[in-house]
Design an enzyme around this catalytic site. Structure first.
Site, short mmCIF file in Angstrom:
data_model
loop_
_atom_site.label_atom_id
_atom_site.label_comp_id
_atom_site.label_asym_id
_atom_site.label_seq_id
_atom_site.Cartn_x
_atom_site.Cartn_y
_atom_site.Cartn_z
N ASP A 1 -13.57 32.43 40.93
CA ASP A 1 -14.58 32.97 40.03
C ASP A 1 -15.61 31.87 39.79
O ASP A 1 -15.28 30.81 39.26
CB ASP A 1 -13.95 33.39 38.70
CG ASP A 1 -12.81 34.38 38.90
OD1 ASP A 1 -12.88 35.16 39.87
OD2 ASP A 1 -11.86 34.37 38.10
N ASP B 1 -9.25 46.86 34.73
CA ASP B 1 -8.98 45.71 33.86
C ASP B 1 -8.19 46.19 32.66
O ASP B 1 -8.61 47.14 31.98
CB ASP B 1 -10.29 45.07 33.39
CG ASP B 1 -11.03 44.36 34.52
OD1 ASP B 1 -10.49 44.31 35.64
OD2 ASP B 1 -12.14 43.86 34.27
#
Length: 237
Positions: free
Chosen positions: A129, A8
């Site tokens: 998500d 990330d």
């Protein structure tokens, strides 16, 4: 089952968030490219990268460092975070990214999904998500009215071949994946499901393999040493 080490990127650095919260950040490296090369050297076959800044503002921000990563690696990279147009998908693929992930844009613009699937086929992945069973958008800051499974079925109808399914409540918690949710998703659609969120042990990888997902994304557990990447890859095969 394929293992995807996760990187990330926020402010050009390799970080991890807890449950997607931007105020709960741990920096693991100032150089994401070095981290990517490390995972490759340990046997990674594919890398999962998220441009966190991009997810928040709605367009890729850390493109320079991520494209450097893609060029230097001998393994493919899939990228998500702020990718919301056909033009941006083309730019990223030209920069060496192998697959791009549509998340918020897939929820807001299903015509985009239809065109992207037609144009890019296997180079396109849908990111779902989920929070409490509903699809979250805009860097997990908001929740849509779509259920995760209902939305996955819609994406399958539009021709999507692969879904990355993240359970937000388990993400970054090292608490184990939501196996029930993953199994429900695998049974609900007839396309590849890559599991994400909460993978914290070799046992979790075995359990996900039994559930039938095609891949598992591992983030925090690799950085804390809870999971050895080489062992995880061996178990997943």
């Amino acid at each position: 089952m394929k293992i995807y080490p996760a990187i990330d990127v926020k402010d050009g650095r390799c970080v991890r968030l807890v449950q997607g919260k931007f105020n709960d950040v741990t920096v693991y490296s100032d150089n994401p490219v070095d981290m990517a090369l490390k995972w490759e050297s340990l046997g990674a076959e594919y890398l999962h990268v998220v441009d966190l800044d991009g997810a928040r503002v709605g367009e890729p921000v850390n493109t320079a460092v991520i494209s450097e990563m893609a060029v230097k690696l001998g393994i493919p990279v899939q990228l998500g975070g702020g990718i919301r147009s056909i033009e941006m998908i083309e730019i990223l693929l030209c920069k060496g990214i192998q697959r791009v992930i549509l998340g918020t844009s897939a929820v807001n613009d299903q015509e985009l999904v239809k065109n992207a699937v037609k144009t890019f086929d296997n180079n396109l992945v849908i990111g779902i998500d989920a929070k409490d069973g509903f699809v979250a958008i805009e860097g997990w800051a908001k929740t849509s009215s779509f259920t995760a499974i209902g939305f996955a079925k819609k994406m399958e109808e539009l021709g999507a071949k692969t879904i990355i399914y993240t359970d937000i409540d388990t993400d970054g918690m090292l608490s184990g994946p939501n196996l029930k949710a993953m199994e429900e998703m695998v049974k609900a659609v007839d396309i590849e499901i890559i599991a994400s969120g909460g993978v914290s042990s070799i046992e979790d990888i075995k359990n996900l393999k039994n559930v039938g997902v095609s891949g598992a994304i591992i983030g925090k557990a690799l950085y804390t040493g809870n999971i050895d990447l080489a062992e995880a890859i061996k178990v997943a095969k």
